[in-house]
Scaffold this active site. Structure first.
Site, PDB file in Angstrom:
ATOM      1  CE1 TYR A 187      -3.759  -1.907   5.159  1.00 13.11           C
ATOM      2  CE2 TYR A 187      -3.259   0.441   4.499  1.00 13.11           C
ATOM      3  CZ  TYR A 187      -3.317  -1.025   4.216  1.00 13.11           C
ATOM      4  OH  TYR A 187      -3.517  -1.358   2.679  1.00 13.11           O
TER       5      TYR A 187
ATOM      6  CB  SER B  41      -0.934  -0.046   1.096  1.00 11.18           C
ATOM      7  OG  SER B  41      -1.567   1.348   1.319  1.00 11.18           O
TER       8      SER B  41
ATOM      9  CE  LYS C  33      -1.430  -4.441   3.112  1.00 13.84           C
ATOM     10  NZ  LYS C  33      -1.765  -5.736   2.589  1.00 13.84           N
TER      11      LYS C  33
END
Length: 326
Positions: A141, A117, A145
């Protein structure tokens, strides 16, 4: 080649699975169905109900289906939720990846494609984000990643696995209405949801150092993203070694106000947006340099923002008939 696609019944995953199968690739899907929808997949694509945290299941599936490559999309992906539940995000996103890579190495699989991402970059003060832009994620988050990329590359080096990490920018649109995003977490469905309920769209901050004061983002059609996965999988299948990390975007910025205006044109509802205070952590500008993907994968985005919005709206109306008020 037989490809296992984890998270392949999700919004992005189903597009990837269908695109690869349509081009003759042999694929099967593993999905825990926490957000995936089985009907997104045609009957010709086998679906295994299970989690990437289940090492015993993974080893059985890899062996029984003679898997030779893995596309790993399964992950939790909501920024705000990750702030509230960081341990859950690390356990599922990083722990699940570690369990999967262990099974992949044990099975002797040598090709691995990881769904990353643009959240790994955080809030860089640059005009175009290249793959060399320093990574400084601003949420758990994004951290998971980035940690996932590190883990993928380390496992690749240790076990002779060729790897590709794709850093997605803002995904929108649908190849078919039934494949549309059913969540209300990204800006396009969020605006659709507000309009459907008779409420004004919201813009968070109009005092950023951008041409119209609203945040500028790079939007990529989900069908183009699926094509990027196909290109990366074929690069791996062709014998490419080592690791590759590339941005997946259009290389063009669209402001939030421009996007909301376009949504009004497509839907016919031009309700003026409400401007609310900035959200913490929103970068003024986040636009990809897509040059490396074009050079290494022979891939570039073909669909524009209007096509994204129009296709997303057709999907939204299919799932929300009340939105189509004539």
């Amino acid at each position: 080649m037989t490809w296992l696609i984890t998270g392949g019944a999700g919004y992005i995953g189903a597009h990837v699975a269908r695109a690869m199968a349509a081009e003759g690739e042999s694929v099967l899907v593993l999905d825990d169905l926490s957000s995936g929808v089985p009907t997104r997949l045609p009957e010709s694509i086998p679906l295994v109900h299970g989690s990437s945290l289940d090492g015993r299941l993974l080893k059985r599936v890899l062996a029984e289906h003679s898997v030779t490559g893995v596309v790993h999309l399964a992950a939790r992906k909501q920024v705000a939720e990750s702030v509230a539940q960081p341990t859950r995000y690390y356990q599922e996103n990083v722990g699940g990846l570690a369990t999967l890579l262990e099974a992949v190495a044990e099975a002797g699989i040598e090709r691995f494609l990881f769904s990353s991402s643009a959240a790994v970059y955080g809030n860089p003060d640059v005009d175009l984000i290249t793959e060399d832009t320093p990574c400084a994620p601003m949420s758990p988050y994004g951290e998971t990643k980035l940690a996932g990329e590190w883990l993928v590359r380390a496992a690749g080096r240790a076990h002779g696995i060729a790897t590709v990490c794709l850093r997605y920018f803002n995904v929108a649109g649908a190849a078919e209405p039934e494949l549309a995003d059913t969540g209300v977490f990204n800006i396009v469905p969020m605006v659709f949801d507000r309009l459907t309920r008779g409420e004004a769209p919201r813009i968070f901050g109009d005092d950023y150092p951008t041409p119209d004061g609203t945040c500028v983002r790079d939007y990529i059609h989900v069908a183009d993203l699926a094509d990027a996965h196909l290109a990366a999988a074929r690069r791996l299948a062709g014998g490419a070694a080592g690791d590759l990390t590339v941005n997946v975007g259009r290389g063009e910025g669209v402001s939030v106000r421009e996007l909301v205006t376009l949504i009004g044109e497509v839907t016919g509802d031009t309700t003026a947006p409400l401007v609310e205070p900035r959200r913490p952590g929103d970068a003024p500008r986040a636009v990809a340099s897509a040059a490396l993907a074009e050079r290494e994968l022979d891939w570039s985005a073909r669909r524009g923002v209007r096509e994204m919005v129009e296709s997303a709206w057709r999907g939204w109306v299919l799932h929300h008939p009340e939105a189509n008020r004539g």
